[in-house]
Design an enzyme around this catalytic site. Structure first.
Site, mmCIF file in Angstrom:
data_model
loop_
_atom_site.group_PDB
_atom_site.id
_atom_site.type_symbol
_atom_site.label_atom_id
_atom_site.label_comp_id
_atom_site.label_asym_id
_atom_site.label_seq_id
_atom_site.Cartn_x
_atom_site.Cartn_y
_atom_site.Cartn_z
ATOM 1 N N LYS A 72 -10.690 12.393 8.283
ATOM 2 C CA LYS A 72 -10.265 11.937 9.608
ATOM 3 C C LYS A 72 -10.236 13.107 10.588
ATOM 4 C CE LYS A 72 -7.095 8.277 8.059
ATOM 5 N NZ LYS A 72 -7.716 7.147 8.742
ATOM 6 N N ARG A 83 -7.917 -0.602 0.609
ATOM 7 C CA ARG A 83 -8.421 -1.818 -0.032
ATOM 8 C C ARG A 83 -8.812 -1.554 -1.481
ATOM 9 N NH1 ARG A 83 -12.997 -2.246 4.516
ATOM 10 N NH2 ARG A 83 -11.317 -1.188 5.594
ATOM 11 N N LYS A 96 0.844 -1.202 0.000
ATOM 12 C CA LYS A 96 0.000 0.000 0.000
ATOM 13 C C LYS A 96 0.877 1.248 0.000
ATOM 14 C CE LYS A 96 -3.432 2.511 2.829
ATOM 15 N NZ LYS A 96 -4.358 2.463 4.003
HETATM 16 N N1 BES Z 1 -4.668 4.214 6.792
HETATM 17 C C1 BES Z 1 -5.825 3.887 7.536
HETATM 18 C C2 BES Z 1 -5.583 2.832 8.609
HETATM 19 C C3 BES Z 1 -4.640 3.216 9.721
HETATM 20 C C4 BES Z 1 -5.142 3.586 10.943
HETATM 21 C C5 BES Z 1 -3.282 3.129 9.556
HETATM 22 C C6 BES Z 1 -4.276 3.892 11.977
HETATM 23 C C7 BES Z 1 -2.420 3.434 10.582
HETATM 24 C C8 BES Z 1 -2.926 3.812 11.802
HETATM 25 C C9 BES Z 1 -6.905 3.346 6.614
HETATM 26 O O1 BES Z 1 -6.889 3.876 5.330
HETATM 27 C C10 BES Z 1 -8.203 3.721 7.221
HETATM 28 O O2 BES Z 1 -8.473 4.887 7.285
HETATM 29 N N2 BES Z 1 -8.972 2.725 7.641
HETATM 30 C C11 BES Z 1 -10.232 2.977 8.239
HETATM 31 C C12 BES Z 1 -11.228 1.988 7.688
HETATM 32 C C13 BES Z 1 -12.641 2.287 8.080
HETATM 33 C C14 BES Z 1 -13.122 3.533 7.380
HETATM 34 C C15 BES Z 1 -13.492 1.107 7.722
HETATM 35 C C16 BES Z 1 -10.074 2.805 9.746
HETATM 36 O O3 BES Z 1 -9.337 1.920 10.173
HETATM 37 O O4 BES Z 1 -10.663 3.589 10.480
HETATM 38 ZN ZN ZN Z 2 -5.100 4.565 4.649
HETATM 39 MN MN MN Z 3 -7.963 5.669 5.197
#
Ligand code: BES
Ligand code: ZN
Ligand code: MN
Length: 493
Positions: free
Chosen positions: A270, A344, A258
């Site tokens: 976020k 994903r 990724k």
């Molecule tokens: N890059 C993030 C995941 C992440 C979280 C990496 C904390 C490192 C530290 C990923 O793209 C993301 O935002 N995932 C979401 C998915 C959700 C929207 C289903 C998450 O984990 O909140």
């Molecule tokens: Zn991410």
């Molecule tokens: Mn994300």
């Protein structure tokens, strides 16, 4: 940093500091005057052999080294190569000073000598790493380690190979850490592609960068949907390692990483707190590049193709909206219910593309979900797979290199969470089992090839200093990928 192997006697070793491992239940033995000092620090309770403890003697009589350090290693029976790596890293970190330029260390059993030599070198190189390239304080230079010598008195000269392997692997892991530490303003998708290009030019790798037009032609709608919110163009990085003599009908590994150079979340934005950490959302891609660097130098007899979808996830005026439906390269359609589940989406197209390029065995590394931190904390990365034998090989490679990985399920029951009336798949499920539903989504694009997905969201970045590692990028995944390729399956099935 220079590394060297010394098969001569300990007393003759030239160094600013000579490190001897000391256990809770076994004291280092020396036939010279410092033996008395060793007895004293143990007997006084000043040094107990507790892991990461350190006791230092200046001007040790009978040794050429200027200082002697005892490094706490815990219990002897629990001591393995992974422990030696950590203890060495911690010792190198705590001995840092302008008077410490040359360090020598005894590679202590129980690990077999070759493993011990490699682990000690890796520990030293990893422990000396600082993510401080943007600090302008020149004093820092003064306390950089110049050389690290592994002492293996009376050992086999063939240990040089283990030394060299350890050096290459650890330097490649630090290369990945440097990339992951780069802030989003400096490391855009184009800059990451540029870095891959330079890496390929320096080592014997072929590099190809697919631009937006090419990806549009191919039909990578999921990747392009994520990229469209940013002013920075996306790049699909393809690196190829080809051995001089591959095993016929053997496996062709596909390493997918990724490469989100910054993840704001997009329109599903976020919160501000900790958003700065999303610079490391390309740590999977960085680990894959680090592994390719090591493989180019170690040259195992297996072809490996690396694929890194590089994008920036931004909420710009052209950004995709929650509810948008995209068509992936595989032909499957996805309803983007949450633009923050972007990893994903880009990996779906990258996994399909890896199959088109002929990869027989797939591994993807991704900082994919916050939910993996809920499941495993910051200690273990989560592994998911559609193929038990390939997973077993992966877990064995992780174990051999001291990277902590724990398997989690991805069976079809979890498809219950990935239903939408409007497209083939939604990109998110309900709150339950967030790391698993993300992996289950990917499985749709990895099948039918043997595949392992490693979620490194909790392990790619250390949130506070540890004795053996500073706050910042860890480079997790590099060692496992390299070990996996070095032990590649002899046949394609
Ligand atoms: N890059 C993030 C995941 C992440 C979280 C990496 C904390 C490192 C530290 C990923 O793209 C993301 O935002 N995932 C979401 C998915 C959700 C929207 C289903 C998450 O984990 O909140
Ligand atoms: Zn991410
Ligand atoms: Mn994300």
């Amino acid at each position: 940093m220079q590394v060297a192997l010394n098969l001569g006697p300990i007393a003759e070793a030239e160094a600013d500091v000579l490190i001897l491992p000391g256990f809770e239940d076994a004291r280092p033995e020396l036939d010279r005057p410092p033996a008395t000092w060793i007895q004293q620090v143990y007997d006084s309770g000043e040094f107990t052999g507790e892991r990461y403890a350190l006791a230092v003697l200046h001007q040790p009589a009978g040794l050429r080294a200027r200082r002697l350090a005892l490094a706490g290693c815990g219990k002897r029976a629990e001591f393995d190569a992974a422990q030696l790596r950590l203890v060495t890293a911690a010792a190198v970190r705590s001995l840092r000073s302008k008077a410490t330029k040359r360090v020598a260390m005894l590679a202590e059993a129980p690990p077999p000598p070759a493993d011990a030599v490699a682990a000690a070198v890796e520990g030293a190189i990893l422990g000396a790493y600082e993510p401080d390239r943007y600090k302008t304080d020149p004093k820092k230079e003064e306390s950089r380690l110049e050389s690290f010598t592994v002492l293996a008195p009376g050992g086999d000269p063939a240990l040089e190979r283990a030394l060299e392997r350890g050096r290459i692997v650890a330097e490649s892991q630090n290369y990945a850490r440097d990339l992951a530490a780069e802030p989003g303003n400096r490391l855009t998708p184009s800059a990451l592609a540029e870095a891959a290009h330079r890496l390929a030019a320096e080592h014997e790798l072929a590099c190809e960068i697919l631009d937006r037009d090419r990806m549009t032609q191919l039909g990578m709608g999921a990747l392009l949907g994520v990229a469209q919110g940013s002013a920075e163009p996306p790049a699909l990085i393809v690196l190829r390692y080809r051995p001089s003599s591959a095993i016929r009908r053997g496996a062709h590994l596909g390493f997918v990483g990724k490469g989100v150079t910054f993840d704001t979340g997009g329109i599903s934005i976020k919160p501000a707190e900790k958003m700065d950490q999303m610079r490391y959302d390309m740590a999977g891609g960085a680990a894959v590049l680090g592994a390719m660097r090591a493989l180019a130098l170690l040259r195992p007899p297996v072809p490996v193709t690396a694929i890194i979808p590089a994008v920036e996830n931004m909420p710009g005026p052209r950004a995709q909206r929650p509810g948008d439906i995209v068509r992936t390269l595989s032909g499957k359609t996805v309803e983007v219910l949450n633009t923050d589940a972007e990893g994903r989406l880009i990996l779906a197209d990258a996994l399909t593309y890896a199959q088109r390029l002929g990869c027989t065995h797939l591994v993807d590394l991704a900082t994919l979900t916050g939910a993996i931190v809920v499941a495993l904390g910051h200690h273990y990365a989560g592994a998911f797979s559609n193929h038990q034998a390939w997973l077993d090989r992966f877990l064995a490679a992780a174990r051999a290199t001291g990277e902590k990985v724990w398997p989690l399920p991805v069976d079809d029951d979890y498809m219950d969470y990935l239903k939408t009336p409007f497209a083939d798949l939604p990109n998110v499920g309900p709150r339950a089992a967030g790391a698993i539903t993300a992996a289950r989504f990917l499985k749709e694009f990895a099948d039918p090839r043997p595949w392992v997905h490693l979620d490194i969201a909790g392990t790619a970045w250390l949130e506070e200093d540890k004795p053996f590692m500073p706050k910042g990028p860890t480079g997790v995944g590099v060692r496992t990928l390299v070990a996996l390729a070095l032990a590649a399956p002899a046949s394609a099935d």
